[in-house]
Design a protein around this motif. Structure first.
Motif, PDB file in Angstrom:
ATOM      1  N   PRO A  54      19.601  34.654  26.700  1.00 60.89           N
ATOM      2  CA  PRO A  54      20.777  33.581  26.980  1.00 60.89           C
ATOM      3  C   PRO A  54      21.952  34.655  27.127  1.00 60.89           C
ATOM      4  O   PRO A  54      22.267  35.479  26.325  1.00 60.89           O
ATOM      5  CB  PRO A  54      20.575  32.758  26.055  1.00 60.89           C
ATOM      6  N   VAL A  55      23.015  34.122  27.972  1.00 64.66           N
ATOM      7  CA  VAL A  55      24.267  34.635  28.059  1.00 64.66           C
ATOM      8  C   VAL A  55      25.273  33.771  28.129  1.00 64.66           C
ATOM      9  O   VAL A  55      24.844  32.630  28.200  1.00 64.66           O
ATOM     10  CB  VAL A  55      24.137  35.484  29.573  1.00 64.66           C
ATOM     11  N   ASP A  56      26.546  34.105  27.739  1.00 62.81           N
ATOM     12  CA  ASP A  56      27.689  33.479  28.049  1.00 62.81           C
ATOM     13  C   ASP A  56      28.374  33.801  29.036  1.00 62.81           C
ATOM     14  O   ASP A  56      28.586  34.973  29.327  1.00 62.81           O
ATOM     15  CB  ASP A  56      28.491  33.487  26.765  1.00 62.81           C
ATOM     16  N   ALA A  57      28.673  32.633  29.879  1.00 66.67           N
ATOM     17  CA  ALA A  57      29.456  33.002  31.112  1.00 66.67           C
ATOM     18  C   ALA A  57      30.666  31.975  31.552  1.00 66.67           C
ATOM     19  O   ALA A  57      30.615  30.946  30.990  1.00 66.67           O
ATOM     20  CB  ALA A  57      28.464  33.163  32.322  1.00 66.67           C
ATOM     21  N   ARG A  58      31.552  32.388  32.062  1.00 64.27           N
ATOM     22  CA  ARG A  58      32.797  31.621  32.188  1.00 64.27           C
ATOM     23  C   ARG A  58      33.189  32.231  33.869  1.00 64.27           C
ATOM     24  O   ARG A  58      32.876  33.299  34.285  1.00 64.27           O
ATOM     25  CB  ARG A  58      33.930  32.093  31.443  1.00 64.27           C
ATOM     26  N   PRO A  59      33.944  31.077  34.311  1.00 61.05           N
ATOM     27  CA  PRO A  59      34.499  31.454  35.658  1.00 61.05           C
ATOM     28  C   PRO A  59      35.519  32.682  35.694  1.00 61.05           C
ATOM     29  O   PRO A  59      36.390  32.543  34.790  1.00 61.05           O
ATOM     30  CB  PRO A  59      35.169  30.212  36.265  1.00 61.05           C
ATOM     31  N   ALA A  60      35.559  33.529  36.530  1.00 59.01           N
ATOM     32  CA  ALA A  60      36.314  34.719  36.546  1.00 59.01           C
ATOM     33  C   ALA A  60      37.706  34.144  37.276  1.00 59.01           C
ATOM     34  O   ALA A  60      37.714  33.207  38.008  1.00 59.01           O
ATOM     35  CB  ALA A  60      35.937  35.786  37.626  1.00 59.01           C
ATOM     36  N   VAL A  61      38.948  34.708  36.858  1.00 57.85           N
ATOM     37  CA  VAL A  61      40.139  34.532  37.410  1.00 57.85           C
ATOM     38  C   VAL A  61      40.363  35.596  38.635  1.00 57.85           C
ATOM     39  O   VAL A  61      40.056  36.591  38.314  1.00 57.85           O
ATOM     40  CB  VAL A  61      41.283  34.938  36.113  1.00 57.85           C
ATOM     41  N   ALA A  62      40.652  34.864  39.794  1.00 58.62           N
ATOM     42  CA  ALA A  62      40.739  35.575  41.025  1.00 58.62           C
ATOM     43  C   ALA A  62      41.632  36.884  40.602  1.00 58.62           C
ATOM     44  O   ALA A  62      42.818  36.600  39.944  1.00 58.62           O
ATOM     45  CB  ALA A  62      41.268  34.746  42.121  1.00 58.62           C
ATOM     46  N   GLY A  63      41.312  37.977  40.998  1.00 48.31           N
ATOM     47  CA  GLY A  63      41.960  39.481  40.681  1.00 48.31           C
ATOM     48  C   GLY A  63      41.557  40.012  39.151  1.00 48.31           C
ATOM     49  O   GLY A  63      41.872  41.065  39.158  1.00 48.31           O
ATOM     50  N   GLU A  64      40.850  39.276  38.563  1.00 46.73           N
ATOM     51  CA  GLU A  64      40.485  39.738  37.192  1.00 46.73           C
ATOM     52  C   GLU A  64      39.689  40.876  37.409  1.00 46.73           C
ATOM     53  O   GLU A  64      38.632  40.812  38.473  1.00 46.73           O
ATOM     54  CB  GLU A  64      39.729  38.805  36.331  1.00 46.73           C
ATOM     55  N   VAL A  65      39.705  42.083  36.595  1.00 47.98           N
ATOM     56  CA  VAL A  65      38.954  43.424  36.485  1.00 47.98           C
ATOM     57  C   VAL A  65      38.250  43.163  35.349  1.00 47.98           C
ATOM     58  O   VAL A  65      39.113  43.273  34.087  1.00 47.98           O
ATOM     59  CB  VAL A  65      39.714  44.482  36.937  1.00 47.98           C
ATOM     60  N   VAL A  66      36.904  43.265  35.182  1.00 49.80           N
ATOM     61  CA  VAL A  66      36.331  43.220  33.851  1.00 49.80           C
ATOM     62  C   VAL A  66      35.711  44.771  33.807  1.00 49.80           C
ATOM     63  O   VAL A  66      35.041  45.556  34.698  1.00 49.80           O
ATOM     64  CB  VAL A  66      34.840  42.372  34.206  1.00 49.80           C
ATOM     65  N   VAL A  67      36.268  45.117  32.662  1.00 51.17           N
ATOM     66  CA  VAL A  67      35.834  46.504  32.043  1.00 51.17           C
ATOM     67  C   VAL A  67      34.598  46.463  31.231  1.00 51.17           C
ATOM     68  O   VAL A  67      34.752  45.646  30.077  1.00 51.17           O
ATOM     69  CB  VAL A  67      36.902  47.254  31.432  1.00 51.17           C
ATOM     70  N   GLY A  85      35.100  31.973  42.580  1.00 49.73           N
ATOM     71  CA  GLY A  85      33.511  31.718  42.388  1.00 49.73           C
ATOM     72  C   GLY A  85      32.700  32.813  41.691  1.00 49.73           C
ATOM     73  O   GLY A  85      31.872  32.325  41.221  1.00 49.73           O
ATOM     74  N   ASP A  86      33.460  34.012  41.366  1.00 50.18           N
ATOM     75  CA  ASP A  86      32.789  35.005  40.560  1.00 50.18           C
ATOM     76  C   ASP A  86      32.806  34.474  39.227  1.00 50.18           C
ATOM     77  O   ASP A  86      33.593  33.738  38.916  1.00 50.18           O
ATOM     78  CB  ASP A  86      33.477  36.367  40.704  1.00 50.18           C
ATOM     79  N   TRP A  87      31.867  34.977  38.513  1.00 49.92           N
ATOM     80  CA  TRP A  87      31.701  34.736  37.029  1.00 49.92           C
ATOM     81  C   TRP A  87      31.815  35.980  36.204  1.00 49.92           C
ATOM     82  O   TRP A  87      31.164  37.044  36.371  1.00 49.92           O
ATOM     83  CB  TRP A  87      30.219  34.143  36.932  1.00 49.92           C
ATOM     84  N   VAL A  88      32.225  35.883  34.945  1.00 48.64           N
ATOM     85  CA  VAL A  88      32.368  36.933  33.854  1.00 48.64           C
ATOM     86  C   VAL A  88      31.112  36.456  33.036  1.00 48.64           C
ATOM     87  O   VAL A  88      31.041  35.416  32.488  1.00 48.64           O
ATOM     88  CB  VAL A  88      33.511  36.956  33.269  1.00 48.64           C
ATOM     89  N   VAL A  89      30.030  37.351  32.888  1.00 49.22           N
ATOM     90  CA  VAL A  89      29.044  37.256  32.084  1.00 49.22           C
ATOM     91  C   VAL A  89      28.882  38.134  30.825  1.00 49.22           C
ATOM     92  O   VAL A  89      29.238  39.385  30.982  1.00 49.22           O
ATOM     93  CB  VAL A  89      27.588  37.525  33.047  1.00 49.22           C
ATOM     94  N   GLN A 122      37.147  29.104  25.132  1.00 48.79           N
ATOM     95  CA  GLN A 122      37.482  30.206  26.213  1.00 48.79           C
ATOM     96  C   GLN A 122      36.779  30.025  27.572  1.00 48.79           C
ATOM     97  O   GLN A 122      36.951  30.793  28.505  1.00 48.79           O
ATOM     98  CB  GLN A 122      37.182  31.656  25.531  1.00 48.79           C
ATOM     99  N   GLY A 123      36.197  28.803  27.564  1.00 50.14           N
ATOM    100  CA  GLY A 123      35.818  28.654  28.899  1.00 50.14           C
ATOM    101  C   GLY A 123      34.190  28.936  29.088  1.00 50.14           C
ATOM    102  O   GLY A 123      33.674  28.970  30.116  1.00 50.14           O
ATOM    103  N   TYR A 124      33.469  29.811  28.093  1.00 49.76           N
ATOM    104  CA  TYR A 124      32.265  30.483  28.261  1.00 49.76           C
ATOM    105  C   TYR A 124      31.256  29.285  27.885  1.00 49.76           C
ATOM    106  O   TYR A 124      31.423  28.297  27.086  1.00 49.76           O
ATOM    107  CB  TYR A 124      31.994  31.145  27.077  1.00 49.76           C
ATOM    108  N   ARG A 125      30.004  29.088  28.760  1.00 50.87           N
ATOM    109  CA  ARG A 125      28.916  28.163  28.738  1.00 50.87           C
ATOM    110  C   ARG A 125      27.617  29.253  28.494  1.00 50.87           C
ATOM    111  O   ARG A 125      27.641  30.291  28.937  1.00 50.87           O
ATOM    112  CB  ARG A 125      29.166  27.482  29.905  1.00 50.87           C
ATOM    113  N   THR A 126      26.790  28.554  27.778  1.00 55.88           N
ATOM    114  CA  THR A 126      25.492  29.441  27.753  1.00 55.88           C
ATOM    115  C   THR A 126      24.595  28.941  29.101  1.00 55.88           C
ATOM    116  O   THR A 126      24.760  27.975  29.515  1.00 55.88           O
ATOM    117  CB  THR A 126      24.765  28.650  26.606  1.00 55.88           C
ATOM    118  N   PHE A 127      24.061  30.212  29.389  1.00 54.73           N
ATOM    119  CA  PHE A 127      23.134  30.064  30.611  1.00 54.73           C
ATOM    120  C   PHE A 127      22.020  31.012  30.433  1.00 54.73           C
ATOM    121  O   PHE A 127      21.966  31.916  29.498  1.00 54.73           O
ATOM    122  CB  PHE A 127      23.891  30.733  31.933  1.00 54.73           C
ATOM    123  N   ALA A 128      20.878  30.660  30.764  1.00 59.42           N
ATOM    124  CA  ALA A 128      19.522  31.108  30.677  1.00 59.42           C
ATOM    125  C   ALA A 128      19.307  32.097  31.931  1.00 59.42           C
ATOM    126  O   ALA A 128      19.071  31.265  33.009  1.00 59.42           O
ATOM    127  CB  ALA A 128      18.511  30.036  30.315  1.00 59.42           C
TER     128      ALA A 128
END
Length: 194
Positions: A54-67, A85-89, A122-128
């Motif tokens: 399982p992972v934790d995911a939240r909606p990304a903020v438009a313009g956010e860069v994930v390192v 509509g993108d997601w941070v996983v 922080q807005g994260y939800r569990t996803f399988a």
């Protein structure tokens, strides 16, 4: 006194030169990871695996860069700026520092489906993970370290022990997963051959 300082400086410089001359600079070769995957697959050395943890995911903020930072290795890659509509996983893998990646809006539902929990603070939800089969091979010591351009346009470095995975329905979606991340989050269905 000046002579003593000169000797100390000269000794320091000599030591630095000795240390620098002991360093061997190794430039990783550039590879086309899609062509390399096809070659390995053609030799019968690729396997099948799927993501199961399982992972934790939240909606990304438009313009956010994930390192993406791998514990013990540093920066693995960075995303292009997120779009609506993108997601941070975030992987649940303490061995690698619970690294985060950006997943495009179109790919997220096919890879993770519906949330399994309410959002945390922080807005994260569990996803399988849906567990779709992925082709993979393990980078051998013989192949060595190499660089390639990831599907999102960023340079990636693959090292011996890392997995190169490929989405069977989209061979251009071929990228690196650090060895520890692969061991932590994937289950092997058909082992790759060395």
């Amino acid at each position: 006194m000046k002579t003593g300082r000169v000797i100390v400086v000269a000794s320091l410089l000599a030591g630095m030169v000795a240390m620098l001359s002991a360093v061997v600079v190794h430039a990783a070769s550039e590879q086309d990871q899609v062509a390399l995957f096809e070659k390995v697959k053609g030799e019968g050395k690729s396997g099948i695996a799927h993501k199961t943890k399982p992972v934790d995911a939240r909606p990304a903020v438009a313009g956010e860069v994930v390192v993406t930072i791998i514990k013990g290795e540093g920066v693995e890659t960075k995303s292009k700026p997120a779009e609506a509509g993108d997601w941070v996983v975030r992987n649940r893998c303490p061995e690698t520092g619970n690294e985060e990646i950006l997943v495009k809006a179109a790919k997220f539902p096919t890879r993770y489906g519906e949330p399994q929990s309410e959002p945390d603070a922080q807005g994260y939800r569990t996803f399988a993970p849906k567990g779709d089969d992925m082709g993979y091979f393990i980078v051998s010591a013989e192949l060595g370290e190499f660089t390639f351009k990831a599907p999102w346009g960023e340079q990636m470095v693959a090292k011996p022990g890392d997995a190169i995975v490929q989405v069977p329905s989209d061979p251009s979606d071929t990228y690196r997963i650090a060895a520890a991340s692969f061991a932590c989050t994937y289950e092997i269905v058909t082992p790759a051959k060395p």
